[in-house]
Design an enzyme around this catalytic site. Structure first.
Site, PDB file in Angstrom:
ATOM      1  N   GLY A 241       0.838  -1.200   0.000  1.00  0.00           N
ATOM      2  CA  GLY A 241       0.000   0.000   0.000  1.00  0.00           C
ATOM      3  C   GLY A 241       0.869   1.245   0.000  1.00  0.00           C
ATOM      4  O   GLY A 241       2.025   1.216  -0.448  1.00  0.00           O
ATOM      5  N   SER A 242       0.327   2.318   0.521  1.00  0.00           N
ATOM      6  CA  SER A 242       1.029   3.596   0.469  1.00  0.00           C
ATOM      7  C   SER A 242       2.208   3.623   1.444  1.00  0.00           C
ATOM      8  O   SER A 242       2.254   2.864   2.420  1.00  0.00           O
ATOM      9  CB  SER A 242       0.044   4.709   0.830  1.00  0.00           C
ATOM     10  N   GLY A 246       2.935   2.059   5.274  1.00  0.00           N
ATOM     11  CA  GLY A 246       4.152   1.334   5.653  1.00  0.00           C
ATOM     12  C   GLY A 246       4.863   1.961   6.830  1.00  0.00           C
ATOM     13  O   GLY A 246       5.425   1.273   7.682  1.00  0.00           O
ATOM     14  N   GLU A 263       5.725  -3.380   0.655  1.00  0.00           N
ATOM     15  CA  GLU A 263       5.673  -3.049  -0.785  1.00  0.00           C
ATOM     16  C   GLU A 263       4.883  -1.756  -0.901  1.00  0.00           C
ATOM     17  O   GLU A 263       3.656  -1.772  -0.915  1.00  0.00           O
ATOM     18  CB  GLU A 263       4.969  -4.171  -1.564  1.00  0.00           C
ATOM     19  N   CYS A 297       1.583   0.764  -8.827  1.00  0.00           N
ATOM     20  CA  CYS A 297       2.740   1.219  -8.041  1.00  0.00           C
ATOM     21  C   CYS A 297       3.919   1.458  -8.965  1.00  0.00           C
ATOM     22  O   CYS A 297       4.787   2.270  -8.686  1.00  0.00           O
ATOM     23  CB  CYS A 297       3.090   0.207  -6.960  1.00  0.00           C
TER      24      CYS A 297
END
Ligand code: NAD
Length: 509
Positions: A241-242, A246, A263, A297
């Site tokens: 995700g963003s 993270g 990720e 992404c």
């Protein structure tokens, strides 16, 4: 523009129900949150989120299942993944329908997402016979050193909306082959496709006689994800995700000495050198920058073009951008579907306003589309913006189809610009000069986890490890030796002599 009208919300609801019915999914109806389609921007169904007690039970069940799954021979674990792959093949079209309905992907990209799931299953089946450890030369006579790999435990998978099924499969197919069990918290924006994936895995487990509890699904928002983050029984949290997410998840998992695989966001660039094949470059750039409506992404967000070809290339890109068909992702002619939400469109418009205030010039695109046909939806023309320098907004990931075009004079300058952002996911160079390509791929070149030559930044194959550096989080998933993140290694020293000899010649007694 596409000529066809958008489907109605009723039509989308019926199509979703038909796919879910074929897949054997029962929708847990409720009032906690909604399944929604970005195609019209309207809600489809009210859904029930997992309660705290259900989350607790899911982790407990996955932990209990792990105790038998970890000693099931790996090739037999592979049989579960093989069966899952067969079911994914069988239901490819229905699964792709759900991806389009919930994430707004055009048909070929939605089918591609399901194909990626099938591919990783094939990979993981092979992997189940290749979980190799090394033997190491011992310094002592009559001794052997070995590295063995063991299953890790429960893997908590937290996934993003834009690859609502593929990211789950990268993690789950590999984790199951490695002997782990999985608890999945999908994006709250894509619950239907996750119900479908969970159902197919349950069927696969039933077909091969594996415990159903090797996989558990928890629907809901970040609060449900946080339960996995904080639960000491979850050995690995694999979160996609963003970067904002993270930053919250990484330290929390580390505080309990859990493992995390992050990720996160990218701000991917391509360098276009004077020798580049421009026909190929234009195709690669437009797919990477405007495909998936800029919501990968690995989407190309920055183009670093040699000054000598900047005008020619931007003219060609401008012409290509003006012709992009935008609209109903189910329409075979559409290349750009909707953004996920009105909030995403606001973020896009705000970034555009900022970059223009910082001197950026819009060369093509940027207008909203279909606002009368679907006022709740967010269709936007992909934008090409010429910028003179890499200002703060250019260094951010705006999850929308904005491509910033910068120019350079020397390769050294291009690489410096390329690496001068917080993120480090994907990168590419378009060149026919081998020396330039090799410099870009070298230790002094791109600082990303993915570095390509003569192909765009997006659309990775599952055979390679996927992930990136810096604010992208450092995780690696999918192929190559990414499986090692899902296992723990042990070093074994075996003495097959009749004497005890100590390492480093130490004498004792
Ligand atoms: P997001 O960060 O809003 O949400 C991702 C997931 O994290 C969701 O399931 C959400 O519920 C959960 N979540 C959010 N905050 C959390 C918290 N504090 N604790 C636990 N769970 C939490 O991301 P999104 O908008 O769904 O997806 C877009 C972003 O994902 C982009 O930044 C994109 O670059 C990134 N992405 C990265 C990769 C990659 O492999 N690097 C792949 C896909 C998407």
């Amino acid at each position: 523009m596409t000529g066809t009208a958008l489907p109605t919300t009723d039509e989308l609801r019926a199509r979703a129900l038909s796919a879910l019915g074929t897949l054997g999914v029962t929708v847990p109806e409720g009032g906690d949150f909604s399944a929604r389609s970005p195609i019209t921007g309207d809600d489809l169904f009210g859904l029930r989120a997992a309660t705290a007690a259900e989350a607790e039970a899911a982790v407990a069940e996955a932990r209990t299942a792990f105790l038998t799954w970890r000693t099931t021979p790996a090739p037999r674990r592979g049989e579960l993944v093989r069966r899952l792959g067969e079911l994914l093949r069988e239901h490819k079209s229905d699964l792709a329908d759900l991806v389009t309905i919930e994430a707004g992907k055009i048909r070929s990209e939605a089918l591609g997402e399901v194909q990626e799931m099938i591919d990783i299953c094939d990979f993981a089946v092979g992997l189940s016979r290749q979980l190799y450890g090394r033997t190491i030369a011992s310094e002592r006579p009559g001794h052997r050193l070995a590295e063995t790999w063991h299953p890790l435990g429960v893997v908590g998978v937290i996934s993003a909306f834009n690859f609502p099924a593929a990211v789950w499969s990268w993690n789950t197919a590999v984790a199951l082959a490695c002997g782990d069990t999985v608890v999945w918290k999908p994006s709250e924006r894509t619950p239907l496709i996750s119900l479908a994936c969970d159902r197919l895995l349950a069927r696969a487990a039933e077909d091969v006689g594996a415990p159903r509890e090797v996989h558990r699904l928890l629907l809901g928002d970040r609060a449900v994800g946080e339960r996995l983050v904080d639960d000491p029984r979850v050995a690995l949290v694999s979160a996609t995700g963003s970067t904002r997410m993270g930053r919250e998840v990484g330290p929390r998992v580390a505080a309990r000495f859990g493992r995390s695989l992050l990720e996160l966001g990218g701000n991917n660039a391509a360098i276009v050198a004077p020798s580049a094949d421009l026909d190929l470059a234009v195709q690669g750039i437009v797919f990477a920058a405007a495909g998936t409506a800029g919501q990968r992404c690995t989407t190309l967000r920055r183009l670093i073009v040699h000054r000598d070809i900047a005008e020619t290339l931007t003219e060609r890109l401008t012409a290509a951008y003006r012709k992009l068909p935008i609209g109903d992702p189910f329409d075979e002619n559409t290349l750009v579907g909707p953004l996920i939400s009105a909030v995403a469109l606001e973020a896009m418009n705000s970034a555009l306003a900022r970059v223009q205030a910082q001197g950026g010039k819009v060369l093509a695109g940027g207008n909203r589309r279909l606002s009368e046909a679907a006022p709740q939806a967010a269709y936007a023309e992909p934008v090409l913006v010429r910028v003179d320098e890499q200002t703060d907004v250019v260094k951010e990931e705006t999850f929308a189809p904005i491509l910033y075009v910068l120019t350079y004079d020397t390769l050294e300058e291009a690489i410096a610009l390329h690496n001068d952002v917080p993120q480090g996911l994907s990168s590419s160079i378009f060149t026919r000069d081998q020396q330039e390509a090799e410099i870009f791929l070298s230790a002094a070149g791109s600082d990303c986890g993915i570095a390509n030559v003569n192909i765009g930044t997006s659309g990775a194959e599952i055979g390679g490890a996927f992930g990136g550096e810096k604010d992208t989080g450092g995780g690696r998933e999918s192929g190559s030796d990414a499986w090692k993140a899902y296992m723990r290694s042990a070093t074994n020293t075996i003495n097959y002599s009749s004497e005890l000899s100590l390492a480093q010649n130490v004498s004792f007694l």
